[in-house]
Scaffold this active site. Structure first.
Site, short mmCIF file in Angstrom:
data_model
loop_
_atom_site.label_atom_id
_atom_site.label_comp_id
_atom_site.label_asym_id
_atom_site.label_seq_id
_atom_site.Cartn_x
_atom_site.Cartn_y
_atom_site.Cartn_z
N ASP A 65 68.79 87.62 58.33
CA ASP A 65 69.51 87.93 57.20
C ASP A 65 69.74 86.87 56.10
O ASP A 65 70.90 86.88 56.13
CB ASP A 65 70.57 88.82 57.67
CG ASP A 65 71.68 88.54 58.52
OD1 ASP A 65 70.80 86.95 59.68
OD2 ASP A 65 72.85 88.31 59.49
N HIS A 278 52.96 63.01 50.39
CA HIS A 278 53.89 64.10 50.26
C HIS A 278 53.90 64.39 52.37
O HIS A 278 54.71 65.54 52.33
CB HIS A 278 53.64 65.66 50.14
CG HIS A 278 53.53 65.81 48.44
ND1 HIS A 278 53.26 66.65 47.61
CD2 HIS A 278 54.15 64.12 47.85
CE1 HIS A 278 53.42 65.89 46.41
NE2 HIS A 278 53.43 64.84 46.25
N ASP A 295 60.08 58.33 48.44
CA ASP A 295 60.16 59.50 47.13
C ASP A 295 60.70 60.30 46.91
O ASP A 295 61.29 61.54 47.44
CB ASP A 295 58.17 60.33 47.28
CG ASP A 295 57.75 60.76 45.51
OD1 ASP A 295 58.90 61.17 45.20
OD2 ASP A 295 57.07 61.12 45.66
N ASP A 306 62.12 62.48 39.14
CA ASP A 306 61.31 61.79 40.48
C ASP A 306 60.75 60.49 40.36
O ASP A 306 60.21 59.96 39.50
CB ASP A 306 59.79 63.15 39.63
CG ASP A 306 59.02 62.81 40.19
OD1 ASP A 306 58.86 62.03 42.03
OD2 ASP A 306 57.54 63.43 40.62
N HIS A 378 45.30 60.49 44.37
CA HIS A 378 46.42 61.22 43.14
C HIS A 378 46.43 60.97 41.15
O HIS A 378 45.84 59.85 41.20
CB HIS A 378 47.40 61.56 43.24
CG HIS A 378 48.49 60.07 43.29
ND1 HIS A 378 48.88 59.06 42.53
CD2 HIS A 378 48.88 58.96 44.51
CE1 HIS A 378 49.82 58.61 42.79
NE2 HIS A 378 50.15 58.45 44.52
N HIS A 382 52.93 63.62 35.64
CA HIS A 382 52.59 64.72 35.47
C HIS A 382 54.35 65.09 34.75
O HIS A 382 55.22 64.00 34.27
CB HIS A 382 53.33 65.29 36.72
CG HIS A 382 54.06 65.22 37.76
ND1 HIS A 382 55.32 65.50 37.79
CD2 HIS A 382 53.75 64.21 38.38
CE1 HIS A 382 55.97 64.95 38.56
NE2 HIS A 382 55.47 63.91 39.40
N HIS A 389 56.87 69.60 38.74
CA HIS A 389 56.05 69.01 38.57
C HIS A 389 56.30 70.28 37.13
O HIS A 389 55.80 71.41 37.29
CB HIS A 389 54.86 69.84 38.97
CG HIS A 389 55.11 68.49 39.99
ND1 HIS A 389 53.97 68.39 41.51
CD2 HIS A 389 55.08 67.65 40.21
CE1 HIS A 389 54.02 67.66 42.10
NE2 HIS A 389 55.16 66.66 41.68
N GLU A 406 52.80 56.89 37.54
CA GLU A 406 53.05 56.99 39.71
C GLU A 406 51.96 56.27 40.36
O GLU A 406 51.54 57.09 40.88
CB GLU A 406 54.31 57.67 40.08
CG GLU A 406 53.39 59.37 40.28
CD GLU A 406 53.56 60.32 41.17
OE1 GLU A 406 53.90 60.72 41.81
OE2 GLU A 406 54.40 61.33 40.22
N TYR A 410 47.07 53.24 49.26
CA TYR A 410 47.54 53.85 50.55
C TYR A 410 46.30 53.18 51.10
O TYR A 410 44.96 53.91 51.54
CB TYR A 410 46.92 55.85 50.37
CG TYR A 410 48.72 56.33 49.20
CD1 TYR A 410 50.17 55.38 49.69
CD2 TYR A 410 48.23 56.16 48.02
CE1 TYR A 410 50.53 56.45 48.43
CE2 TYR A 410 48.43 56.38 46.81
CZ TYR A 410 50.04 56.90 47.11
OH TYR A 410 51.26 57.36 46.10
N ARG A 427 53.26 53.31 46.73
CA ARG A 427 53.56 54.57 45.31
C ARG A 427 54.86 53.44 44.62
O ARG A 427 55.86 53.34 45.16
CB ARG A 427 53.49 56.25 45.64
CG ARG A 427 53.97 56.46 44.06
CD ARG A 427 53.59 57.65 44.46
NE ARG A 427 54.08 58.74 45.14
CZ ARG A 427 53.96 59.08 46.59
NH1 ARG A 427 53.24 59.03 46.67
NH2 ARG A 427 55.05 59.55 47.49
N GLU A 429 57.15 55.08 41.71
CA GLU A 429 57.16 55.99 40.44
C GLU A 429 58.81 56.12 40.08
O GLU A 429 59.70 56.09 39.84
CB GLU A 429 57.68 57.01 41.34
CG GLU A 429 57.34 58.39 39.82
CD GLU A 429 57.45 60.31 41.42
OE1 GLU A 429 57.32 59.68 42.81
OE2 GLU A 429 56.48 60.92 40.42
N1 GLY Z 1 57.13 64.04 44.21
C1 GLY Z 1 55.94 64.28 44.54
C2 GLY Z 1 55.75 63.58 43.15
O1 GLY Z 1 56.01 62.00 42.92
O2 GLY Z 1 54.48 64.17 42.20
MN MN Z 2 57.35 61.63 43.46
MN MN Z 3 55.64 62.46 41.03
#
Ligand code: GLY
Ligand code: MN
Ligand code: MN
Length: 467
Positions: A65, A278, A295, A306, A378, A382, A389, A406, A410, A427, A429
């Site tokens: 619940d 992720h 991240d 982000d 990747h 975005h 996103h 970003e 890796y 990374r 970003e």
């Molecule tokens: N944190 C998700 C991305 O960098 O797109």
């Molecule tokens: Mn990110």
């Molecule tokens: Mn991102």
């Protein structure tokens, strides 16, 4: 008797002034005028003789619940500002009359209910919504029926509600949203009308992809909260702490600045976990010599940042870590140089891929530049805003667009290259706003260079004192 009245008044006065304290709650929400302007901009782009239907997000059960914390549907929020569940907005291209009100905007909201409000907080009700959001035709959901509208006079019904199966969960069992969706659906089917979700999405891509000044102000705030989180983690980490300590410090910094939520589940991967894009487990103990890829970003009044930073746990990059880090940094700088009006959304990505492909080949990590996607799998950018996103057209860059840059590399253990590169995942970003003649890096307050990160690692934080 008079005395009692006087005492009553005296007691009431401080209560009244307390209730009216201007700084009791944040005052920087999007204004009703902002939401009205978004509805007007949406209507402007609607085809003739059309209606657009937007439902509030359904509530979702986490287990038994207990629900997940309620998150409003972002399109509904963009157009109304209302954060409550159980509501539907109807926007008409041409004025119509519903329940004796003539206009183009109609909203049905949940009714007040003192018993329920005692458990879960204030419900605005129709009168409250009318006052707070300056909407004209506000009704309660009990007044909603698919039959309120003569669908035969309309050519197009713009809505994605038929795609959202969860709206139809438990109809007839007292679920307000499901009942409204089912009533609308059967009326539309009776009139032989289908719903056209792509029109709504196309219009919203155009609108939400260009941020208005009020949105930019909120984005600056949420990015700054996120930057403070990253800087605090840089000052705090040492071997023996855990990935979840980085998460806790990060989220403390967001929350203590008013962030209601995280923009997305916090990613704090160390060692080989830096290579999981992720990674959300955040349970490992940090080892001397590890990198930590964080991240993480805050959400504030619906808007998400982000930001990613990659740091050495012991405060100093190893020679191999530094080489890979500076390659990613060079790729990011090359991508930044492509961020100006008139360039294409794909240009920063092409620039980043080019730098990383050449760099990895020179290092002997790949034998041909076309293997670059093995280690940089990747995209580079975005849109960013109400969704992490976010909606937005991936076309020519225009002032008011906010998006991420970003790049990353890796190299998981077992990769077909020299072992000395294994477990290095990097990374970087940042969140960029396109301006009239270039860009503004909204997350520039968090260091990116090797030297600046190592310098910040030597500073103290409230979580870790340095000598
Ligand atoms: N944190 C998700 C991305 O960098 O797109
Ligand atoms: Mn990110
Ligand atoms: Mn991102």
């Amino acid at each position: 008797m008079r005395l009692i009245v006087r005492i009553g008044l005296l007691l009431a006065l401080p209560l009244l002034s307390f209730a009216q304290t201007p700084d009791e709650y944040p005052a920087d929400y999007l204004s009703p005028a902002f939401h009205a302007s978004r509805r007007a901009a949406f209507r402007e782009k609607m085809p003739e003789k059309s209606v657009a239907v937007f439902f509030a997000a359904p509530q979702k059960v986490r287990n038994n619940d207990v629900n997940y914390i309620y998150a409003q549907n972002k399109n509904f929020y963009y157009l109304t500002g209302l954060e409550e569940p159980n509501a539907v907005l109807l926007l008409f291209k041409q004025p119509v009359t519903i329940l004796q009100k003539t206009g183009t905007e109609f909203i049905f909201v949940q009714s007040r209910n003192p018993q329920r409000e005692m458990w879960t907080g204030k419900i605005l009700g129709a009168a409250g919504v009318q006052e707070k959001y300056q909407l004209n035709a506000v009704f309660s959901t009990e007044q909603f029926s698919g039959k309120l509208v003569d669908w035969s006079q309309l050519d197009t019904v713009i809505s994605s509600f038929r795609n959202d199966q969860i709206l139809f969960k438990y109809p007839g069992r007292g679920d307000i949203l499901a009942n409204m969706a089912a009533s609308l659906d059967s009326a539309l089917m009776g009139a032989g009308k289908s719903a056209a979700p792509t029109i709504a999405m196309n219009i919203l891509q155009v609108l939400r992809g260009i941020k208005q000044p009020e949105e930019i102000a909120l984005m600056e705030k949420v990015v700054n909260m996120s930057v403070e989180g990253h800087n605090s983690v840089m000052r705090s980490m040492k071997p023996g702490m855990h990935e979840y300590d980085a998460q806790a410090i990060m989220e403390y910094e967001f929350k203590s600045r008013g962030s209601e939520y995280v923009g997305y589940p916090s990613i704090n991967g160390s060692g080989a976990n830096t290579c999981i894009l992720h990674y959300e487990t955040n349970q490992r103990t940090l080892q001397d010599g590890d990198l930590l890829l964080s991240d993480c970003a805050a959400e504030y009044h619906g808007y998400s940042a982000d930001v990613t930073r990659t740091i050495p746990i012991n405060g100093k990059f190893s020679p191999e870590q530094k080489i890979i880090y500076e390659l990613v940094l060079a790729a990011q700088d090359a991508a930044f140089a492509e961020c100006k009006p008139g360039k294409q959304f794909s240009d920063p990505h092409a620039a980043a891929v080019n730098v990383i492909a050449k760099g990895l080949k020179e290092l002997g990590i790949i034998s041909s530049e076309n293997q670059v996607r093995t280690y940089f799998p990747h995209g580079t950018s975005h849109h960013l805003g109400l969704d992490v996103h976010d909606m937005g057209r991936r076309a020519t860059l225009e002032p008011g667009m906010i998006f991420t840059v970003e790049p990353g590399i890796y190299i998981p253990p077992g990769s077909p290259c020299d072992k000395k590169w294994w477990s290095i995942g990097v990374r970087i970003e940042d969140d960029l706003l396109i301006t009239a003649d270039g860009y503004k890096n909204l997350s520039a307050g968090s260091p990116r260079s090797v030297e600046a990160i190592e310098k910040m690692a030597r500073q103290s934080s409230i979580f870790r004192k340095k000598k």
